[in-house]
Design a protein around this motif. Sequence first.
Motif, PDB file in Angstrom:
ATOM      1  N   THR B  87       0.835  -1.195   0.000  1.00  0.00           N
ATOM      2  CA  THR B  87       0.000   0.000   0.000  1.00  0.00           C
ATOM      3  C   THR B  87       0.869   1.244   0.000  1.00  0.00           C
ATOM      4  OG1 THR B  87      -0.184  -0.251   2.388  1.00  0.00           O
ATOM      5  CG2 THR B  87      -2.093  -0.891   1.103  1.00  0.00           C
ATOM      6  N   GLY B  88       0.304   2.350  -0.465  1.00  0.00           N
ATOM      7  CA  GLY B  88       1.026   3.619  -0.522  1.00  0.00           C
ATOM      8  C   GLY B  88       0.727   4.460   0.699  1.00  0.00           C
ATOM      9  N   GLY B  89       0.654   5.743   0.499  1.00  0.00           N
ATOM     10  CA  GLY B  89       0.330   6.640   1.602  1.00  0.00           C
ATOM     11  C   GLY B  89       1.410   7.660   1.849  1.00  0.00           C
ATOM     12  N   GLY B  90       2.637   7.349   1.424  1.00  0.00           N
ATOM     13  CA  GLY B  90       3.716   8.307   1.608  1.00  0.00           C
ATOM     14  C   GLY B  90       4.811   7.751   2.502  1.00  0.00           C
ATOM     15  N   SER B  91       6.034   8.276   2.308  1.00  0.00           N
ATOM     16  CA  SER B  91       7.185   7.778   3.065  1.00  0.00           C
ATOM     17  C   SER B  91       6.937   7.878   4.565  1.00  0.00           C
ATOM     18  CB  SER B  91       8.429   8.595   2.701  1.00  0.00           C
ATOM     19  OG  SER B  91       8.631   8.578   1.316  1.00  0.00           O
ATOM     20  N   GLY B  92       6.407   9.021   5.004  1.00  0.00           N
ATOM     21  CA  GLY B  92       6.175   9.243   6.432  1.00  0.00           C
ATOM     22  C   GLY B  92       5.208   8.225   7.010  1.00  0.00           C
ATOM     23  N   VAL B  93       4.155   7.949   6.254  1.00  0.00           N
ATOM     24  CA  VAL B  93       3.146   6.987   6.705  1.00  0.00           C
ATOM     25  C   VAL B  93       3.774   5.601   6.848  1.00  0.00           C
ATOM     26  CG1 VAL B  93       1.005   5.837   6.064  1.00  0.00           C
ATOM     27  CG2 VAL B  93       1.255   8.290   5.699  1.00  0.00           C
ATOM     28  N   GLY B  94       4.596   5.218   5.862  1.00  0.00           N
ATOM     29  CA  GLY B  94       5.233   3.909   5.898  1.00  0.00           C
ATOM     30  C   GLY B  94       6.161   3.772   7.088  1.00  0.00           C
ATOM     31  N   ILE B  95       6.982   4.797   7.330  1.00  0.00           N
ATOM     32  CA  ILE B  95       7.941   4.720   8.433  1.00  0.00           C
ATOM     33  C   ILE B  95       7.204   4.701   9.772  1.00  0.00           C
ATOM     34  CG2 ILE B  95       9.800   5.976   9.591  1.00  0.00           C
ATOM     35  CD1 ILE B  95      10.766   6.780   6.753  1.00  0.00           C
ATOM     36  N   THR B  96       6.132   5.488   9.882  1.00  0.00           N
ATOM     37  CA  THR B  96       5.318   5.461  11.110  1.00  0.00           C
ATOM     38  C   THR B  96       4.760   4.063  11.340  1.00  0.00           C
ATOM     39  OG1 THR B  96       4.665   7.714  10.593  1.00  0.00           O
ATOM     40  CG2 THR B  96       3.444   6.614  12.333  1.00  0.00           C
ATOM     41  N   ALA B  97       4.307   3.423  10.258  1.00  0.00           N
ATOM     42  CA  ALA B  97       3.751   2.075  10.386  1.00  0.00           C
ATOM     43  C   ALA B  97       4.824   1.091  10.835  1.00  0.00           C
ATOM     44  CB  ALA B  97       3.141   1.626   9.058  1.00  0.00           C
ATOM     45  N   LEU B  98       6.052   1.268  10.353  1.00  0.00           N
ATOM     46  CA  LEU B  98       7.153   0.390  10.769  1.00  0.00           C
ATOM     47  C   LEU B  98       7.447   0.602  12.248  1.00  0.00           C
ATOM     48  CD1 LEU B  98       9.411  -1.584   9.631  1.00  0.00           C
ATOM     49  CD2 LEU B  98      10.913   0.398   9.780  1.00  0.00           C
ATOM     50  N   ILE B  99       7.457   1.870  12.673  1.00  0.00           N
ATOM     51  CA  ILE B  99       7.719   2.189  14.081  1.00  0.00           C
ATOM     52  C   ILE B  99       6.664   1.542  14.970  1.00  0.00           C
ATOM     53  CG2 ILE B  99       7.774   4.080  15.761  1.00  0.00           C
ATOM     54  CD1 ILE B  99       8.956   5.824  13.492  1.00  0.00           C
ATOM     55  N   ASP B 100       5.416   1.537  14.495  1.00  0.00           N
ATOM     56  CA  ASP B 100       4.328   0.949  15.283  1.00  0.00           C
ATOM     57  C   ASP B 100       4.265  -0.566  15.134  1.00  0.00           C
ATOM     58  OD1 ASP B 100       3.697   3.444  16.094  1.00  0.00           O
ATOM     59  OD2 ASP B 100       2.072   3.748  14.663  1.00  0.00           O
ATOM     60  N   GLY B 101       5.181  -1.146  14.360  1.00  0.00           N
ATOM     61  CA  GLY B 101       5.206  -2.591  14.184  1.00  0.00           C
ATOM     62  C   GLY B 101       4.066  -3.135  13.350  1.00  0.00           C
ATOM     63  N   GLU B 102       3.485  -2.288  12.502  1.00  0.00           N
ATOM     64  CA  GLU B 102       2.321  -2.719  11.724  1.00  0.00           C
ATOM     65  C   GLU B 102       2.697  -3.376  10.399  1.00  0.00           C
ATOM     66  OE1 GLU B 102       0.011   0.768  11.198  1.00  0.00           O
ATOM     67  OE2 GLU B 102      -0.510   0.910  13.319  1.00  0.00           O
ATOM     68  N   VAL B 103       3.887  -3.062   9.888  1.00  0.00           N
ATOM     69  CA  VAL B 103       4.266  -3.606   8.583  1.00  0.00           C
ATOM     70  C   VAL B 103       5.628  -4.287   8.666  1.00  0.00           C
ATOM     71  CG1 VAL B 103       2.961  -1.945   7.220  1.00  0.00           C
ATOM     72  CG2 VAL B 103       5.312  -1.424   7.888  1.00  0.00           C
ATOM     73  N   ASP B 104       5.910  -5.126   7.679  1.00  0.00           N
ATOM     74  CA  ASP B 104       7.198  -5.797   7.637  1.00  0.00           C
ATOM     75  C   ASP B 104       8.250  -4.933   6.962  1.00  0.00           C
ATOM     76  OD1 ASP B 104       6.316  -8.623   8.525  1.00  0.00           O
ATOM     77  OD2 ASP B 104       4.860  -8.015   7.003  1.00  0.00           O
ATOM     78  N   ILE B 105       7.812  -4.192   5.919  1.00  0.00           N
ATOM     79  CA  ILE B 105       8.746  -3.321   5.205  1.00  0.00           C
ATOM     80  C   ILE B 105       8.097  -1.962   5.016  1.00  0.00           C
ATOM     81  CG2 ILE B 105      10.032  -2.955   3.061  1.00  0.00           C
ATOM     82  CD1 ILE B 105      10.044  -5.958   2.629  1.00  0.00           C
ATOM     83  N   ILE B 117      14.177   7.406  13.989  1.00  0.00           N
ATOM     84  CA  ILE B 117      14.977   6.294  14.521  1.00  0.00           C
ATOM     85  C   ILE B 117      14.804   6.220  16.032  1.00  0.00           C
ATOM     86  CG2 ILE B 117      17.326   5.422  14.829  1.00  0.00           C
ATOM     87  CD1 ILE B 117      18.032   6.613  12.142  1.00  0.00           C
ATOM     88  N   GLU B 118      14.815   7.398  16.674  1.00  0.00           N
ATOM     89  CA  GLU B 118      14.624   7.437  18.137  1.00  0.00           C
ATOM     90  C   GLU B 118      13.283   6.829  18.524  1.00  0.00           C
ATOM     91  OE1 GLU B 118      15.088  11.368  19.841  1.00  0.00           O
ATOM     92  OE2 GLU B 118      17.028  11.533  18.835  1.00  0.00           O
ATOM     93  N   ALA B 119      12.236   7.269  17.803  1.00  0.00           N
ATOM     94  CA  ALA B 119      10.890   6.770  18.116  1.00  0.00           C
ATOM     95  C   ALA B 119      10.829   5.265  17.927  1.00  0.00           C
ATOM     96  CB  ALA B 119       9.854   7.449  17.232  1.00  0.00           C
ATOM     97  N   ALA B 120      11.523   4.763  16.874  1.00  0.00           N
ATOM     98  CA  ALA B 120      11.515   3.329  16.592  1.00  0.00           C
ATOM     99  C   ALA B 120      12.211   2.581  17.718  1.00  0.00           C
ATOM    100  CB  ALA B 120      12.207   3.058  15.263  1.00  0.00           C
ATOM    101  N   GLN B 121      13.382   3.097  18.150  1.00  0.00           N
ATOM    102  CA  GLN B 121      14.130   2.399  19.201  1.00  0.00           C
ATOM    103  C   GLN B 121      13.354   2.380  20.508  1.00  0.00           C
ATOM    104  OE1 GLN B 121      17.721   4.538  18.666  1.00  0.00           O
ATOM    105  NE2 GLN B 121      18.658   2.969  17.371  1.00  0.00           N
ATOM    106  N   ALA B 122      12.598   3.456  20.742  1.00  0.00           N
ATOM    107  CA  ALA B 122      11.759   3.480  21.946  1.00  0.00           C
ATOM    108  C   ALA B 122      10.707   2.383  21.901  1.00  0.00           C
ATOM    109  CB  ALA B 122      11.096   4.856  22.085  1.00  0.00           C
ATOM    110  N   ASN B 123      10.318   1.968  20.690  1.00  0.00           N
ATOM    111  CA  ASN B 123       9.333   0.892  20.541  1.00  0.00           C
ATOM    112  C   ASN B 123       9.997  -0.473  20.373  1.00  0.00           C
ATOM    113  OD1 ASN B 123       7.208   2.589  20.749  1.00  0.00           O
ATOM    114  ND2 ASN B 123       6.426   2.289  18.671  1.00  0.00           N
ATOM    115  N   GLY B 124      11.310  -0.520  20.516  1.00  0.00           N
ATOM    116  CA  GLY B 124      12.014  -1.782  20.349  1.00  0.00           C
ATOM    117  C   GLY B 124      12.178  -2.197  18.903  1.00  0.00           C
TER     118      GLY B 124
END
Lengths: 296, 305
Positions: B87-105, B117-124
């Motif tokens: 799915t699309g949505g934009g780079s920001g949307v994709g990275i947010t989804a990765l940070i939230d653990g919703e997508v694989d890539i 990166i900080e936000a992602a590390q805070a989420n493990g």
Amino acid sequence: MFNRNYKEKTIESVLFSVSALTVVILFLICLFLFRDSLLLFKNTSLLDFLTGEFWYPTSVNRQFGLLPLFFGSLIVTAGAILFAVPLGIASAIYISEIAHPKVADALKPFIEILAGIPSVVFGFFGLVIVVPFVQDFFNLPTGQTALTGSIMLGIMALPTIITISEDAISSVPSTIKHGSLALGATRWQTIYKVIVPAALSGISAAVMLGIGRAIGETMTLMMVTGNTAVIPSFPGGILDPVRTMTATIALEMGEVPQGSAHFHALFAVGSVLFIITFLINLIADSIKKRYRFKVD
Amino acid sequence: MANNLKTYTVLTLLVVGLVFLGIGCTGNENGEAQVGETSSEGAPAAEAPAAESQSITLKGSDTVLPLAQAEAEEFMLENSDKSVTVTGGGSGVGITALIDGEVDIATASREIKAEEIEAAQANGINPVETTIAYDGISVVVNPENSVSELTFDQLRGIYNGTISNWKDVGGEDTKIVVISRDSSSGTYEYFKEEVLQGDEYRPDALTQPATGGIVGEVSQNPNAIGYIGVAYLDDSVKALSLDGGNGYEAPTSENILSGAYPLSRSLYFYTNGEPSGLTKEFVDFVLSETGQSLVTEVGYFPVDQ
């Protein structure tokens, strides 16, 4: 007997629940919309949002100023109403009072077709035909201006204004019309001294609903107005590019990170739009009510 | 009367109940799907990030979208038992989804930001970057325009508002009509970072919701300037040569691949940790010869050169 009663109650219940559900859905939408917009005001003050003159949603010093977007919407809508209202009312009078019934019957479906054209098609037409025309005609650097948006929007608001005004004019009791003619008034005098004033409530409601349609229009405006978030000057700003509130939401919704200040700012703009359309509908409603019994 | 009222109340409650039951159902289905999916046969919509899963999801950049879609289709043709959802949505949307653990890539047309990166590390989550293709941004003007090359400083001046007449950059004496993408576009951000370098876009720049809008306006308006992905170049607009400090370079594939053309960027996949399982299979496929030939087909430039 019992069976019939039972049936009756079932139908009533279904209708009641459907309308209740509509109210609940509307209420939930409001709740969602306002809750998400309120989160913006944790970091930005309401005053800054309402009076801010700059819309820089992604810059380092973010600024969420509503004014350029608000005035953008306002100038485009005003321009559209300025030419759609006289044209719409004139068409309505022509169709219901002057035109031969056969001509009127032929015209009506065309107006309905105009209402059915998707706005993206209007936008494309505007982009390819009206934008270059406006640019050449006024000798502007670009044809993507508020005026172009107004022209397109006016065309799109016409069907609403014509059909509702036409209904209002046709429903003026013929006794009034005949009375006027019997007193020796000409047909034209009857139209502008009797019929139009008598139908004024309906016509005003048509105008308000036309404005409501114009304020909420997104796609066409996004394609032809240039989307420049600068407060337009008046009246010269009609020949400058502008950005409307709806276009801003549509443009920026795509990649805005959920839960960010920018995200909430877009919701806040949406809330303002919601409040404006709500007020317009209220006004249209009260106009309809206030003048309703004047005729009889 | 009392009896009637009772019937009425009961029926109303019944109907309302049925309606809300319907609403509840959709919610329940989703919930159950998430719980049951890992153990059952694995429907395409499964979001389970488990490495053994036969189904993965990608989300992010609209620039990468056509490429990712083509890759996913080809991959699923070769592996009919595996499923890749894009799915699309934009780079920001994709990275947010990765940070939230919703997508694989997460797919992105820009590099991940430090705060992301900080936000992602805070989420493990540990974002790992894979470059899958290159893309060039070309600056375009109307073919009637006599200007055919600009230095970076001139381009910056045009976009931040210090230059507003074509005669200042060697053209005719007419006002420059500056066109940008909307602020939700990854291209908008890339251009802002690379060309404006901290300055704001001039506030009276026209904003177009899509690349098509920029091509349309530039092809009609002799005074206009805009920027688009090289994949979208055609005869209706003229691409400018740019000087980023090492002489004028045209946006040709050689110049973009060698990095000589100043506005070339990478397209990325971001994964949580080094790719593994099906995610690794898919990433490897994209980087394989077949995958990279698709990159060329879609209009971008392959990485393996």
